[in-house]
Design a protein around this motif. Structure first.
Motif, PDB file in Angstrom:
ATOM      1  N   ASP A 157       0.567  -1.064   0.140  1.00 25.93           N
ATOM      2  CA  ASP A 157      -0.206   0.255   0.017  1.00 25.93           C
ATOM      3  C   ASP A 157       0.794   1.058   0.044  1.00 25.93           C
ATOM      4  OD1 ASP A 157      -2.650  -1.407   0.231  1.00 25.93           O
ATOM      5  OD2 ASP A 157      -2.623  -1.052   2.068  1.00 25.93           O
ATOM      6  N   TRP A 158       1.908   1.440   0.327  1.00 27.30           N
ATOM      7  CA  TRP A 158       2.686   2.907   0.621  1.00 27.30           C
ATOM      8  C   TRP A 158       2.998   2.555  -0.268  1.00 27.30           C
ATOM      9  CZ3 TRP A 158       8.285   3.356   0.039  1.00 27.30           C
ATOM     10  CH2 TRP A 158       8.991   4.702  -0.086  1.00 27.30           C
ATOM     11  N   LEU A 159       3.905   1.746  -1.620  1.00 27.82           N
ATOM     12  CA  LEU A 159       4.236   1.497  -2.938  1.00 27.82           C
ATOM     13  C   LEU A 159       2.969   2.886  -3.528  1.00 27.82           C
ATOM     14  CD1 LEU A 159       6.377  -0.852  -4.410  1.00 27.82           C
ATOM     15  CD2 LEU A 159       6.803   1.634  -3.631  1.00 27.82           C
ATOM     16  N   GLU A 160       1.554   2.026  -3.584  1.00 27.59           N
ATOM     17  CA  GLU A 160       0.753   3.010  -3.900  1.00 27.59           C
ATOM     18  C   GLU A 160       0.190   4.157  -3.817  1.00 27.59           C
ATOM     19  OE1 GLU A 160      -2.710   0.616  -3.508  1.00 27.59           O
ATOM     20  OE2 GLU A 160      -1.531  -1.517  -4.480  1.00 27.59           O
ATOM     21  N   LYS A 161       0.415   4.409  -2.598  1.00 27.56           N
ATOM     22  CA  LYS A 161       0.092   6.367  -2.525  1.00 27.56           C
ATOM     23  C   LYS A 161       1.001   6.844  -2.203  1.00 27.56           C
ATOM     24  CE  LYS A 161      -3.080   4.091   1.072  1.00 27.56           C
ATOM     25  NZ  LYS A 161      -2.482   4.141   3.157  1.00 27.56           N
ATOM     26  N   LEU A 162       2.782   6.075  -2.349  1.00 26.86           N
ATOM     27  CA  LEU A 162       3.604   7.452  -2.511  1.00 26.86           C
ATOM     28  C   LEU A 162       3.478   8.613  -3.404  1.00 26.86           C
ATOM     29  CD1 LEU A 162       6.801   7.452  -1.407  1.00 26.86           C
ATOM     30  CD2 LEU A 162       7.242   6.111  -3.626  1.00 26.86           C
ATOM     31  N   PRO A 163       3.385   8.305  -4.674  1.00 22.36           N
ATOM     32  CA  PRO A 163       3.603   9.722  -5.278  1.00 22.36           C
ATOM     33  C   PRO A 163       2.335  10.857  -4.767  1.00 22.36           C
ATOM     34  CG  PRO A 163       2.842   8.016  -6.924  1.00 22.36           C
ATOM     35  CD  PRO A 163       3.057   7.375  -5.448  1.00 22.36           C
ATOM     36  N   GLU A 164       1.273  10.598  -4.043  1.00 24.57           N
ATOM     37  CA  GLU A 164       0.657  11.765  -3.009  1.00 24.57           C
ATOM     38  C   GLU A 164       0.883  11.476  -1.949  1.00 24.57           C
ATOM     39  OE1 GLU A 164      -4.161  11.707  -0.625  1.00 24.57           O
ATOM     40  OE2 GLU A 164      -3.285   9.819  -2.295  1.00 24.57           O
ATOM     41  N   THR A 165       1.785  11.124  -1.385  1.00 27.66           N
ATOM     42  CA  THR A 165       2.362  11.213  -0.344  1.00 27.66           C
ATOM     43  C   THR A 165       3.190  12.356  -0.541  1.00 27.66           C
ATOM     44  OG1 THR A 165       2.287   9.192   1.087  1.00 27.66           O
ATOM     45  CG2 THR A 165       3.236  10.308   1.748  1.00 27.66           C
ATOM     46  N   ALA A 166       4.506  12.000  -1.741  1.00 32.12           N
ATOM     47  CA  ALA A 166       5.611  12.720  -2.237  1.00 32.12           C
ATOM     48  C   ALA A 166       5.475  14.100  -1.835  1.00 32.12           C
ATOM     49  CB  ALA A 166       6.299  11.970  -2.949  1.00 32.12           C
ATOM     50  N   GLN A 167       3.821  14.203  -3.193  1.00 34.71           N
ATOM     51  CA  GLN A 167       3.358  15.789  -3.196  1.00 34.71           C
ATOM     52  C   GLN A 167       2.455  16.669  -2.430  1.00 34.71           C
ATOM     53  OE1 GLN A 167       2.765  17.370  -6.211  1.00 34.71           O
ATOM     54  NE2 GLN A 167       3.322  15.893  -7.980  1.00 34.71           N
ATOM     55  N   ARG A 168       2.334  15.729  -1.127  1.00 32.66           N
ATOM     56  CA  ARG A 168       1.513  16.249   0.120  1.00 32.66           C
ATOM     57  C   ARG A 168       3.462  16.709   1.104  1.00 32.66           C
ATOM     58  NH1 ARG A 168      -1.543  12.560   1.208  1.00 32.66           N
ATOM     59  NH2 ARG A 168      -0.052  11.803   2.474  1.00 32.66           N
ATOM     60  N   ALA A 169       4.220  15.803   0.852  1.00 33.10           N
ATOM     61  CA  ALA A 169       5.298  16.357   1.946  1.00 33.10           C
ATOM     62  C   ALA A 169       6.349  17.176   0.975  1.00 33.10           C
ATOM     63  CB  ALA A 169       6.644  15.341   1.725  1.00 33.10           C
ATOM     64  N   VAL A 170       6.067  17.381  -0.352  1.00 33.16           N
ATOM     65  CA  VAL A 170       6.859  18.987  -1.190  1.00 33.16           C
ATOM     66  C   VAL A 170       5.955  20.350  -0.754  1.00 33.16           C
ATOM     67  CG1 VAL A 170       7.042  19.374  -3.369  1.00 33.16           C
ATOM     68  CG2 VAL A 170       7.562  17.727  -2.958  1.00 33.16           C
ATOM     69  N   ALA A 171       5.052  19.806  -0.549  1.00 34.54           N
ATOM     70  CA  ALA A 171       3.932  21.225  -0.778  1.00 34.54           C
ATOM     71  C   ALA A 171       3.764  21.551   0.861  1.00 34.54           C
ATOM     72  CB  ALA A 171       2.134  20.365  -1.219  1.00 34.54           C
ATOM     73  N   LEU A 172       3.695  20.835   1.894  1.00 36.88           N
ATOM     74  CA  LEU A 172       3.698  20.969   2.963  1.00 36.88           C
ATOM     75  C   LEU A 172       4.574  21.960   3.688  1.00 36.88           C
ATOM     76  CD1 LEU A 172       2.764  20.971   5.635  1.00 36.88           C
ATOM     77  CD2 LEU A 172       3.387  19.052   5.900  1.00 36.88           C
ATOM     78  N   ARG A 173       5.957  21.471   2.754  1.00 34.17           N
ATOM     79  CA  ARG A 173       7.694  22.658   3.248  1.00 34.17           C
ATOM     80  C   ARG A 173       7.576  23.513   1.505  1.00 34.17           C
ATOM     81  NH1 ARG A 173       6.833  17.225   4.219  1.00 34.17           N
ATOM     82  NH2 ARG A 173       8.274  16.664   7.019  1.00 34.17           N
ATOM     83  N   GLU A 174       6.934  23.253   1.351  1.00 34.90           N
ATOM     84  CA  GLU A 174       7.279  24.925   0.163  1.00 34.90           C
ATOM     85  C   GLU A 174       8.787  24.723  -0.880  1.00 34.90           C
ATOM     86  OE1 GLU A 174       6.678  28.504   2.266  1.00 34.90           O
ATOM     87  OE2 GLU A 174       4.530  28.128   1.996  1.00 34.90           O
ATOM     88  N   LEU A 175       8.843  23.078  -1.098  1.00 31.58           N
ATOM     89  CA  LEU A 175       9.999  22.583  -1.247  1.00 31.58           C
ATOM     90  C   LEU A 175      10.006  22.889  -2.780  1.00 31.58           C
ATOM     91  CD1 LEU A 175      10.524  20.101  -0.043  1.00 31.58           C
ATOM     92  CD2 LEU A 175      11.717  21.655   1.227  1.00 31.58           C
TER      93      LEU A 175
END
Length: 299
Positions: A22-40
């Motif tokens: 499940d982690w791999l399936e959700k990875l693109p969404e998780t990465a997008q959220r982490a980038v946006a949260l930190r303004e990277l």
């Protein structure tokens, strides 16, 4: 940006979660959220990358180069965060934020394509050993890390089960398990260890020439940590006519350079090589298994 996990990561995680991840399936969404949260600002995904995490080269809002690392829970990212925080940049990459969220770490940017493996073998071992020495510190009070006894206990159970199903590996498994029992009877010290230290885990940096990355921290004796370094470039050792003698000299040299008991280092090197070889057979990597088990037979 689409965060496509590298093939190496997909293959490695498939070995530990053959029924799906499940982690791999959700990875693109998780990465997008982490980038946006930190303004990277994203530069690129590191390829081929690691076997247990997605590594993304980024810049923070003020332009500072950094690394965003995303790992599944079974890779123990919270333990990694705690170890990096305790080391505080001494011998290891620095945290750029003091917390994790959903297995996300924001780290100091090193030179991801330059490890000590780029050096001649003797120099690489010297630099790697010097880096490892700096990591061996007293663990924090109430530490959240596994002990060597706990981690190798789980591994020992898997090894016993495999030896019953695969009699060809049973003799080496028996030797490795006996060595573990003897070593755990009287450990000489308890230090915070990297846990998965090898040459490829030591990268070039700006703050210091070489810094360790990617710990899977554990608390125990130093010989356990050094044991993985003994078998670095195992394919080159196997290819040498004098591979067995070279291995024994390497054990002696590393033990002396880091003030580790030679026989304890030999014992943990045997256990860790057999454990890795048996695991490689189990997940369908016969070539890796052959190399590791032949190496173990020299010890």
């Amino acid at each position: 940006m689409v965060f496509e996990p590298p093939k190496r990561l997909v293959r490695a995680l498939g070995e530990t979660a053959p029924d799906g991840d499940d982690w791999l399936e959700k990875l693109p969404e998780t990465a997008q959220r982490a980038v946006a949260l930190r303004e990277l600002t994203v530069e690129r995904v590191q390829v081929p990358g690691g076997r247990s995490s997605l590594v993304v080269l980024v810049r923070t809002a003020d332009g500072t180069p950094a690394v965003l690392k995303l790992a599944p829970g079974r890779a123990r990212p919270e333990a990694e965060r705690a170890a990096l925080a305790h080391w505080g940049g001494r011998g290891a990459v620095q945290l750029l934020e003091p917390f994790t969220s959903e297995g996300v770490l924001l780290l100091e940017r090193l030179h991801p394509d330059v490890s000590v493996r780029s050096l001649p073998e003797a120099k690489a071992l010297l630099e790697a050993a010097g880096t490892l020495r700096r990591l061996w510190v007293e663990p924090p009070a109430g530490f959240p890390f596994e002990t060597v006894a706990e981690r190798t206990g789980r591994q020992a159970e898997a090894m016993r089960a495999r030896a019953q199903a695969d009699p060809e590996v049973a003799p080496l498994v028996g030797l490795a398990l006996a060595a573990r029992e003897e070593l755990l009877a009287a450990p000489p010290e308890h230090r915070l260890l990297h846990g998965t230290f090898r040459q490829s885990k030591v990268l070039s940096g700006e703050r210091m020439p070489w810094l360790a990355v990617g710990p899977d921290p554990v608390v125990g004796e130093c010989a356990f940590d050094l044991a993985r370094l003994v078998r670095d470039r195992v394919e080159d050792l196997i290819a040498q006519p004098s591979g067995a003698a070279t291995t024994r000299r390497r054990v002696k040299r590393l033990a002396e350079s880091l003030d580790v008991d030679q026989e304890r280092l030999r014992g943990w090197t045997l256990f860790r090589a057999v454990e890795s070889g048996v695991r490689a057979r189990r997940v369908g990597r016969p070539r890796d298994a052959e190399l590791l088990l032949e190496f173990a037979s020299w010890l």
